[in-house]
Enzyme design. Structure first.
Site, short mmCIF file in Angstrom:
data_model
loop_
_atom_site.label_atom_id
_atom_site.label_comp_id
_atom_site.label_asym_id
_atom_site.label_seq_id
_atom_site.Cartn_x
_atom_site.Cartn_y
_atom_site.Cartn_z
N GLY A 115 -10.45 -0.43 2.23
CA GLY A 115 -10.66 -1.81 2.67
C GLY A 115 -11.73 -2.55 1.89
O GLY A 115 -12.20 -3.60 2.30
N GLY B 87 -3.29 0.67 3.59
CA GLY B 87 -3.77 -0.06 4.75
C GLY B 87 -3.37 -1.53 4.67
O GLY B 87 -2.23 -1.90 4.96
N GLY B 88 -4.29 -2.37 4.24
CA GLY B 88 -4.09 -3.82 4.23
C GLY B 88 -2.78 -4.28 3.60
O GLY B 88 -2.09 -5.16 4.14
N ASN C 79 -0.42 2.27 6.98
CA ASN C 79 -1.24 2.45 8.18
C ASN C 79 -1.71 1.05 8.60
O ASN C 79 -2.56 0.47 7.94
CB ASN C 79 -2.43 3.35 7.82
CG ASN C 79 -3.43 3.47 8.95
OD1 ASN C 79 -3.16 3.03 10.08
ND2 ASN C 79 -4.59 4.04 8.66
N TRP C 80 -1.12 0.57 9.69
CA TRP C 80 -1.47 -0.79 10.13
C TRP C 80 -2.83 -0.84 10.84
O TRP C 80 -3.32 -1.92 11.14
CB TRP C 80 -0.37 -1.35 11.05
CG TRP C 80 0.80 -1.90 10.28
CD1 TRP C 80 1.08 -1.70 8.96
CD2 TRP C 80 1.84 -2.75 10.78
NE1 TRP C 80 2.24 -2.38 8.61
CE2 TRP C 80 2.73 -3.03 9.71
CE3 TRP C 80 2.13 -3.30 12.03
CZ2 TRP C 80 3.86 -3.83 9.85
CZ3 TRP C 80 3.25 -4.09 12.18
CH2 TRP C 80 4.11 -4.36 11.10
N LYS C 81 -3.39 0.33 11.15
CA LYS C 81 -4.68 0.36 11.87
C LYS C 81 -4.57 -0.50 13.13
O LYS C 81 -3.51 -0.54 13.74
CB LYS C 81 -5.82 -0.06 10.94
CG LYS C 81 -5.79 0.72 9.61
CD LYS C 81 -6.99 0.50 8.75
CE LYS C 81 -6.86 1.34 7.48
NZ LYS C 81 -8.03 1.28 6.63
N GLU D 64 -8.40 9.93 0.73
CA GLU D 64 -8.87 8.56 0.86
C GLU D 64 -10.39 8.52 0.73
O GLU D 64 -11.11 8.80 1.70
CB GLU D 64 -8.48 8.01 2.25
CG GLU D 64 -6.98 7.97 2.50
CD GLU D 64 -6.63 6.91 3.54
OE1 GLU D 64 -5.77 6.07 3.23
OE2 GLU D 64 -7.23 6.89 4.62
N GLU E 148 -11.81 6.53 9.56
CA GLU E 148 -12.24 5.60 10.62
C GLU E 148 -12.28 6.31 11.97
O GLU E 148 -13.13 6.00 12.82
CB GLU E 148 -11.31 4.38 10.65
CG GLU E 148 -11.57 3.48 9.44
CD GLU E 148 -10.38 2.68 8.96
OE1 GLU E 148 -9.38 2.57 9.69
OE2 GLU E 148 -10.45 2.17 7.82
N SER F 50 -7.45 0.90 -0.97
CA SER F 50 -7.23 -0.34 -1.74
C SER F 50 -6.05 -0.25 -2.71
O SER F 50 -6.11 -0.78 -3.82
CB SER F 50 -8.52 -0.76 -2.46
OG SER F 50 -9.55 -1.01 -1.52
#
Ligand code: 13P
Length: 248
Positions: A169, A229-230, A9-11, A163, A95, A208
């Protein structure tokens, strides 16, 4: 047989230049027996699909509206996503629940439209730190699952992502005991409600996930992959996670 899925998920991150990461991810995971997915910002989905054309890397989006068309400035519909050839849509990410006040009822309506359009929905659930400290984790997850996941869900078109909000994050990952407890609970609820289909639904962990902790997380019962994510932004981080899942 449950499908393994490594999803990114690149957000609200990335750029046209960053799409070159997709080529590298596609190339370096091509021989691995794992489903792979990247969800870039929707503006880049069309170009992303062109870049990965002919590869096993799937492209998805991060949200959709619950209606198929109409006067909803700034929104995109599930049928548009399917029209482009994208395969998955993430729904109810914490989010979005926080930034856009999305309720589990909203998530269910979006998921219904997504399934009707032929997409696979990735429905996210997770507790806040306050809810965990108050020992309400399973109640929260049970409530979110019951409402957000529509009745029409099948193993082939529904993925659940657990999640924990406090692990997103932050660099703090849930312990394997915490993941085990929640994933076991989710599996039981899915089986109770959907029978064989629920037994075969893919359940992801997110929060994470990194190359350094992926193998341990994937060794946990009822963890069929990750929503990353990251660490999905760069091939050099995401590919080792995909490899760890293939080897799990
Ligand atoms: P991080 O992997 O950056 O913690 O994000 C997890 C997430 O929210 C994926 O949807």
């Amino acid at each position: 047989m449950r499908r393994k899925l490594a999803a990114g998920n690149w957000k609200m991150n990335g750029s046209l230049a960053a799409l070159s990461q997709l080529n590298q991810i596609a190339r370096e995971t091509a021989s691995l027996d794992v489903e792979t997915l990247i969800c870039p910002p929707s503006l880049y989905v069309s170009e992303a699909l062109t870049r990965v054309s002919g590869n096993q890397l799937n492209i998805g989006v991060q949200d959709c509206h619950f209606e198929t068309s109409g006067a909803h400035t700034g929104d995109i519909s599930a049928s548009m996503i399917a029209d482009l050839g994208a395969s998955h849509v993430i729904l109810g990410h914490s989010e979005r629940r926080a930034d856009h006040d999305e309720s589990s009822e909203d998530v269910r309506e979006k998921a219904r439209t997504a399934l009707a359009a032929g997409l696979t929905a990735i429905v996210c659930v997770g507790e806040s730190e306050k809810q965990r400290l108050a020992k309400n984790t399973l109640d929260i997850i049970g409530g979110q699952l019951a409402i957000s996941v529509p009745d029409a869900s099948k193993a082939a078109n529904m993925v659940i992502a657990y999640e924990p909000v406090w692990a997103i994050g932050t660099g703090r990952t849930a312990t394997t005991a915490e993941i085990d407890e929640v994933h076991d609970f989710i599996r039981t609820r899915l089986k109770d409600r959907f029978g064989e289909e629920g037994a075969n639904m893919t359940v992801l962990y997110g929060g994470s996930v990194k190359p350094t902790n992926a193998a341990e997380i994937f060794a946990t019962n009822n963890v069929d992959g990750a929503l990353v994510g990251g660490a999905s932004l760069r091939a050099q981080d995401f590919v080792p996670i995909v490899r760890a899942l293939a080897e799990a």
